[in-house]
Design a protein around this motif. Structure first.
Motif, PDB file in Angstrom:
ATOM      1  N   UNK A   8      -9.006 -27.118 -46.801  1.00 35.75           N
ATOM      2  CA  UNK A   8      -9.266 -27.152 -45.338  1.00 35.75           C
ATOM      3  C   UNK A   8     -10.037 -25.789 -44.918  1.00 35.75           C
ATOM      4  N   UNK A   9      -9.934 -24.837 -45.690  1.00 34.42           N
ATOM      5  CA  UNK A   9     -10.388 -23.481 -45.438  1.00 34.42           C
ATOM      6  C   UNK A   9     -11.839 -23.200 -45.370  1.00 34.42           C
ATOM      7  N   UNK A  10     -12.690 -23.568 -46.471  1.00 36.79           N
ATOM      8  CA  UNK A  10     -13.985 -23.096 -46.371  1.00 36.79           C
ATOM      9  C   UNK A  10     -15.047 -23.769 -46.641  1.00 36.79           C
ATOM     10  N   UNK A  11     -15.265 -24.533 -47.837  1.00 41.59           N
ATOM     11  CA  UNK A  11     -16.626 -24.917 -48.407  1.00 41.59           C
ATOM     12  C   UNK A  11     -16.868 -25.898 -47.822  1.00 41.59           C
ATOM     13  N   UNK A  74     -23.589 -24.855 -31.602  1.00 40.54           N
ATOM     14  CA  UNK A  74     -22.126 -24.526 -32.242  1.00 40.54           C
ATOM     15  C   UNK A  74     -22.298 -24.230 -33.568  1.00 40.54           C
ATOM     16  N   UNK A  75     -21.787 -23.292 -34.230  1.00 43.20           N
ATOM     17  CA  UNK A  75     -21.892 -23.038 -35.477  1.00 43.20           C
ATOM     18  C   UNK A  75     -20.356 -22.839 -35.939  1.00 43.20           C
ATOM     19  N   UNK A  76     -19.610 -22.155 -35.233  1.00 48.23           N
ATOM     20  CA  UNK A  76     -18.209 -21.743 -35.810  1.00 48.23           C
ATOM     21  C   UNK A  76     -17.253 -22.917 -35.567  1.00 48.23           C
ATOM     22  N   UNK A  77     -16.295 -22.991 -36.359  1.00 45.50           N
ATOM     23  CA  UNK A  77     -15.286 -23.980 -36.250  1.00 45.50           C
ATOM     24  C   UNK A  77     -14.171 -23.807 -34.924  1.00 45.50           C
ATOM     25  N   UNK A  78     -13.896 -24.542 -34.367  1.00 47.62           N
ATOM     26  CA  UNK A  78     -12.673 -24.221 -33.104  1.00 47.62           C
ATOM     27  C   UNK A  78     -11.248 -24.473 -33.822  1.00 47.62           C
ATOM     28  N   UNK A  79     -10.262 -24.123 -32.911  1.00 45.16           N
ATOM     29  CA  UNK A  79      -9.101 -24.518 -33.257  1.00 45.16           C
ATOM     30  C   UNK A  79      -8.211 -24.530 -32.030  1.00 45.16           C
ATOM     31  N   UNK A  80      -7.158 -25.041 -31.905  1.00 45.43           N
ATOM     32  CA  UNK A  80      -6.256 -25.431 -30.737  1.00 45.43           C
ATOM     33  C   UNK A  80      -5.097 -24.607 -30.810  1.00 45.43           C
ATOM     34  N   UNK A  81      -4.497 -24.350 -29.688  1.00 46.21           N
ATOM     35  CA  UNK A  81      -2.770 -23.695 -29.754  1.00 46.21           C
ATOM     36  C   UNK A  81      -2.038 -24.759 -30.530  1.00 46.21           C
ATOM     37  N   UNK A  82      -0.955 -23.922 -30.986  1.00 43.01           N
ATOM     38  CA  UNK A  82      -0.075 -24.669 -31.855  1.00 43.01           C
ATOM     39  C   UNK A  82       0.470 -25.759 -30.986  1.00 43.01           C
ATOM     40  N   UNK A  83       0.840 -25.889 -29.846  1.00 41.40           N
ATOM     41  CA  UNK A  83       1.301 -26.913 -28.999  1.00 41.40           C
ATOM     42  C   UNK A  83       0.144 -28.095 -28.780  1.00 41.40           C
ATOM     43  N   UNK A  84      -1.022 -28.161 -29.049  1.00 36.92           N
ATOM     44  CA  UNK A  84      -2.196 -29.070 -28.853  1.00 36.92           C
ATOM     45  C   UNK A  84      -2.680 -29.745 -29.963  1.00 36.92           C
ATOM     46  N   UNK A  85      -2.969 -30.829 -30.015  1.00 39.59           N
ATOM     47  CA  UNK A  85      -3.430 -31.820 -31.092  1.00 39.59           C
ATOM     48  C   UNK A  85      -4.793 -30.958 -31.623  1.00 39.59           C
ATOM     49  N   UNK A  86      -4.876 -31.039 -32.923  1.00 37.13           N
ATOM     50  CA  UNK A  86      -6.078 -30.540 -33.743  1.00 37.13           C
ATOM     51  C   UNK A  86      -5.813 -29.399 -34.476  1.00 37.13           C
ATOM     52  N   UNK A  87      -6.874 -28.971 -35.359  1.00 36.48           N
ATOM     53  CA  UNK A  87      -6.739 -27.896 -36.208  1.00 36.48           C
ATOM     54  C   UNK A  87      -5.972 -26.679 -35.293  1.00 36.48           C
ATOM     55  N   UNK A  89      -4.798 -22.326 -35.524  1.00 34.47           N
ATOM     56  CA  UNK A  89      -5.811 -21.260 -36.075  1.00 34.47           C
ATOM     57  C   UNK A  89      -5.381 -21.014 -37.601  1.00 34.47           C
ATOM     58  N   UNK A  90      -4.407 -20.885 -38.224  1.00 37.03           N
ATOM     59  CA  UNK A  90      -4.160 -20.895 -39.439  1.00 37.03           C
ATOM     60  C   UNK A  90      -4.707 -21.850 -40.619  1.00 37.03           C
ATOM     61  N   UNK A  91      -5.092 -23.049 -40.058  1.00 37.09           N
ATOM     62  CA  UNK A  91      -5.737 -24.099 -40.747  1.00 37.09           C
ATOM     63  C   UNK A  91      -7.454 -23.861 -40.804  1.00 37.09           C
ATOM     64  N   UNK A  92      -7.783 -23.095 -40.166  1.00 40.35           N
ATOM     65  CA  UNK A  92      -9.355 -22.688 -39.918  1.00 40.35           C
ATOM     66  C   UNK A  92      -9.862 -21.343 -40.487  1.00 40.35           C
TER      67      UNK A  92
END
Length: 97
Positions: A8-11, A74-87, A89-92
Motif C-alpha cells: 500500500x505504501x509506495x510503488x 492531482x498528483x498526490x494521494x489523499x487520506x481521510x481521518x481515522x473516523x471516516x471511510x477511506x485510507x 494517513x499511516x496507510x499512505x
C-alpha cells in the motif's frame, strides 16, 4: 515476500483514465446540474433570466471548473481521518526504512 502494508505504501502507480471515467467528474457535473436547475426553473417561470440568475449560474460553473481542474492536476494521494471511510494517513505514508 512483501507484506500487505508495504504494498500500500509506495510503488503503486495508477494508470491514467479518461476524465469521463472519473467519479469526481460525474459528481461535480451532477452537483452543478442540481444547483443550476432551480435557477433555470425560476427564470422560466418568470419568463426572464435576470442578472442575479446569470451570476449564480456563473459562480456554480466556476466552482465546478475548479473542481475538475483540481481532479485533472492531482498528483498526490489523499487520506481521510481515522473516523471516516477511506485510507488513513499511516496507510499512505511511505515507510522510513
Amino acid at each position: 515476500m512483501e507484506s500487505p502494508a508495504s504494498l500500500n505504501q509506495s510503488t503503486f502507480t495508477p494508470t491514467p483514465k479518461s476524465i469521463f471515467a472519473s467519479k469526481t467528474f460525474w459528481g461535480a457535473a451532477f452537483t452543478a446540474m442540481a444547483a443550476i436547475a432551480p435557477i433555470v426553473g425560476t427564470a422560466v417561470e418568470q419568463n426572464k433570466l435576470s442578472v442575479d440568475h446569470t451570476v449564480k449560474i456563473v459562480v456554480i460553473l466556476c466552482g465546478t471548473g475548479a473542481t475538475l481542474a483540481g481532479r485533472v492536476q492531482a498528483k498526490d494521494e489523499v487520506y481521510t481521518p481515522d473516523w471516516a471511510p477511506g485510507p488513513n494517513k499511516p496507510s499512505v505514508e511511505p515507510s522510513q526504512s
